[in-house]
Design a protein around this motif. Sequence first.
Motif, PDB file in Angstrom:
ATOM      1  N   GLY A 191      -8.321 -28.470 -13.235  1.00  0.00           N
ATOM      2  CA  GLY A 191      -7.238 -29.442 -13.158  1.00  0.00           C
ATOM      3  C   GLY A 191      -6.797 -29.670 -11.725  1.00  0.00           C
ATOM      4  N   VAL A 192      -6.509 -30.925 -11.409  1.00  0.00           N
ATOM      5  CA  VAL A 192      -6.072 -31.275 -10.051  1.00  0.00           C
ATOM      6  C   VAL A 192      -4.798 -32.118 -10.167  1.00  0.00           C
ATOM      7  N   PRO A 193      -3.626 -31.478 -10.197  1.00  0.00           N
ATOM      8  CA  PRO A 193      -2.363 -32.196 -10.393  1.00  0.00           C
ATOM      9  C   PRO A 193      -1.877 -32.862  -9.104  1.00  0.00           C
TER      10      PRO A 193
ATOM     11  N   ASP B 228       0.249 -36.602 -11.569  1.00  0.00           N
ATOM     12  CA  ASP B 228       0.056 -35.159 -11.444  1.00  0.00           C
ATOM     13  C   ASP B 228       0.120 -34.453 -12.797  1.00  0.00           C
TER      14      ASP B 228
ATOM     15  N   PRO C 206      -3.661 -33.784 -15.850  1.00  0.00           N
ATOM     16  CA  PRO C 206      -4.444 -32.666 -16.384  1.00  0.00           C
ATOM     17  C   PRO C 206      -3.837 -32.049 -17.636  1.00  0.00           C
ATOM     18  N   SER C 207      -2.518 -31.908 -17.656  1.00  0.00           N
ATOM     19  CA  SER C 207      -1.867 -31.342 -18.839  1.00  0.00           C
ATOM     20  C   SER C 207      -2.030 -32.258 -20.040  1.00  0.00           C
TER      21      SER C 207
ATOM     22  N   ASP D 160     -12.015 -22.792 -18.694  1.00  0.00           N
ATOM     23  CA  ASP D 160     -10.947 -23.548 -18.054  1.00  0.00           C
ATOM     24  C   ASP D 160     -10.431 -22.721 -16.889  1.00  0.00           C
TER      25      ASP D 160
ATOM     26  N   ASN E 117      -5.566 -24.965 -12.727  1.00  0.00           N
ATOM     27  CA  ASN E 117      -5.322 -26.023 -11.739  1.00  0.00           C
ATOM     28  C   ASN E 117      -5.409 -25.488 -10.327  1.00  0.00           C
TER      29      ASN E 117
ATOM     30  N   GLY F 111      -4.517 -36.535 -12.305  1.00  0.00           N
ATOM     31  CA  GLY F 111      -4.591 -36.528 -10.860  1.00  0.00           C
ATOM     32  C   GLY F 111      -5.146 -37.846 -10.353  1.00  0.00           C
TER      33      GLY F 111
END
Length: 299
Positions: free
Chosen positions: A8-10, A21, A24-25, A45, A48, A98
Amino acid sequence: MRDVAIIGVPLDLGAGRRGVDMGPSAIRYAGLRERIVALGCQVRDLGNISVPLAEQIEPPTPDERLRYLQPIAHAVRDLAQRVRDVVASGALPLMLGGDHSLSIGSVAGVAHNRRIGVIWLDAHGDYNTPETTPSGNIHGMGLAALTGRGHPLLTDVLGQMPAVHPADVALVGVRSLDDGERDALRASGVRVFTMHDIDRRGMASVMEEAILHVSVNTAGFHLSFDLDALDPNEAPGVGTPVLGGMTYREAHLAMELVAASGRLIGLDLVEVNPILDERNTTALLAVEFALSALGKRIY
């Protein structure tokens, strides 16, 4: 059995609107991991990467040509290193965003010490530089940076510049270009397929040519999928919507052809903005497209 590593890249510092941002969630909440496991893949997983909030940073000036350059450069370098390690482990990296500036890091990591192709599925060209950008937003400069055009902190992320050769890139679905990036793309060697091409020729013909183009003499291709490639009536949760985009079925067909090629070596799903979305629709679409790219079939 394929090994998939989710990162994940917030990151929303590269965009003009806040909220991406949380993408990802939203994508994870839509069941990404469980549904990839159901395909028979091994899934890790990795959480992030760390990205600061805009409120923690000195705000850019209104006329700044590279907004939030330093924290974005730090984030994409961190991402590139993690992706490089994932690739070395034999897994396929799957990035959740992201904003699209994250792809500077993801593609650089996949391309480390090898020649790869890139399919950039997007309503926009992302081929601006500090000299041509009308906004200063780095998410509109990612493809330019990866092909060696722009600030050194963005063009030389892992000591390989350019990360990809323009001639190994296909831009698919574009329908909104700034004047400066249009001229630069025409001179670049990037293969550009606009929505006009898709309308006239059909998605199958366009994607088959794009896949062939990025597969010649490469180790495979990375797919960077900006959800604003779809029409906003299909995917409302994006920050820079442009009318006249792909339909749900066109995008699915594109992903099915990606899977059939057997050449996919990395995947970004970017620009999902839950604040602008309706009942997590865009994140749910992102999951469906990821599954198709990884081999889910109707029959």
